[in-house]
Design a protein around this motif. Structure first.
Motif, PDB file in Angstrom:
ATOM      1  N   LEU A   3     -92.990 -15.041 -82.556  1.00  0.00           N
ATOM      2  CA  LEU A   3     -93.420 -16.051 -81.710  1.00  0.00           C
ATOM      3  C   LEU A   3     -93.455 -15.446 -80.249  1.00  0.00           C
ATOM      4  N   VAL A  48     -94.654 -13.256 -88.801  1.00  0.00           N
ATOM      5  CA  VAL A  48     -95.066 -13.750 -87.409  1.00  0.00           C
ATOM      6  C   VAL A  48     -93.855 -13.739 -86.177  1.00  0.00           C
ATOM      7  N   ALA A 105     -95.852 -15.616 -93.684  1.00  0.00           N
ATOM      8  CA  ALA A 105     -95.477 -16.386 -92.508  1.00  0.00           C
ATOM      9  C   ALA A 105     -94.287 -16.012 -91.662  1.00  0.00           C
ATOM     10  N   GLN A 118     -99.249 -21.861 -83.733  1.00  0.00           N
ATOM     11  CA  GLN A 118     -98.729 -21.213 -82.152  1.00  0.00           C
ATOM     12  C   GLN A 118     -99.951 -21.078 -81.220  1.00  0.00           C
ATOM     13  N   SER A 166     -98.386 -19.141 -87.848  1.00  0.00           N
ATOM     14  CA  SER A 166     -97.354 -19.660 -87.047  1.00  0.00           C
ATOM     15  C   SER A 166     -97.502 -21.134 -86.135  1.00  0.00           C
TER      16      SER A 166
END
Length: 212
Positions: free
Chosen positions: A106, A104, A101, A33, A31
């Motif tokens: 957030l 994921v 992907a 992140q 991600s």
């Protein structure tokens, strides 16, 4: 330097084995992140726990032969079971980590940091790895060797956590292959078996030459 490489490979065999912590790290890498936060917390956990185990708990073991013997026996049993699990996974291919992907989710920076902290310090398996396995092996080393062993283990930790975190997207095709994890599990299983034999030999020597 031999002990440095031993620490490097022992650290790799324990850290690379995919668990909740590494799965979370890979997902954050996918991600893109807060990767540095997660990798940093994971590495900091190893610095604290490995340093205590190798320089603290390991030193205590050298002064209490009976405790050292017990830990070596428990460590050998655990390593044999660990080896069996890895070799079984290598045979069945059940440890493959299939991540995409779009899987994921957030989260906020604070929540991600707390999750990383919990997976690092509230995971019982982490303490089994550091105290039983790494501590047991370190208990057989001299003080100078312990520093080399610790350096090797932490080098693996640093490279793995930050490498995987920032390279997860590039390595996604490689991580997605079941065959890759089978080969990795086989290598880890063999190394764990070899380390178990080393602890058995150490325990045998303690029994043959008890220190009063």
């Amino acid at each position: 330097m031999v002990v440095f490489w031993q620490g490097l490979f022992v650290g790799a065999s324990l850290i690379i084995a995919i668990g909740a912590q590494n799965a979370f790290l890979i997902k954050q890498g996918l991600s893109k992140q807060y990767i540095a936060t997660v990798a940093g917390i994971c590495f900091l956990g190893d610095v604290v726990l490995m340093s205590f185990s190798i320089l603290g708990a390991g030193s205590m073991l050298t002064r209490i032969p009976l405790l050292s013997l017990m830990l070596a026996i428990v460590g050998a049993i655990f390593l044999l079971l660990y080896s069996y699990r890895c070799l079984k996974s290598a045979y069945t291919g059940q440890s493959a980590l299939h991540l995409q992907a779009d899987q994921v989710t957030l989260h906020s920076h604070k929540k991600v940091a707390l999750m990383a902290f919990a997976l690092t310090f509230l995971n019982p398996h982490v303490y089994l790895d550091t105290i039983i396995i790494i501590g047991g092996i370190a208990g057989t080393l001299t003080l100078e060797q312990k520093w080399w062993f610790l350096t090797g283990a932490l080098t693996t930790s640093l490279i793995w956590f930050f490498g995987v975190g920032f390279g997860a997207r590039l390595l996604l095709p490689w991580f997605s292959k079941s065959k890759t994890w089978q080969v990795l599990d086989f290598g880890i299983g063999v190394l764990m078996f070899w380390l178990a034999l080393g602890l058995v030999y150490y325990a045998h020597n303690l029994l043959q030459n008890p220190i009063v």
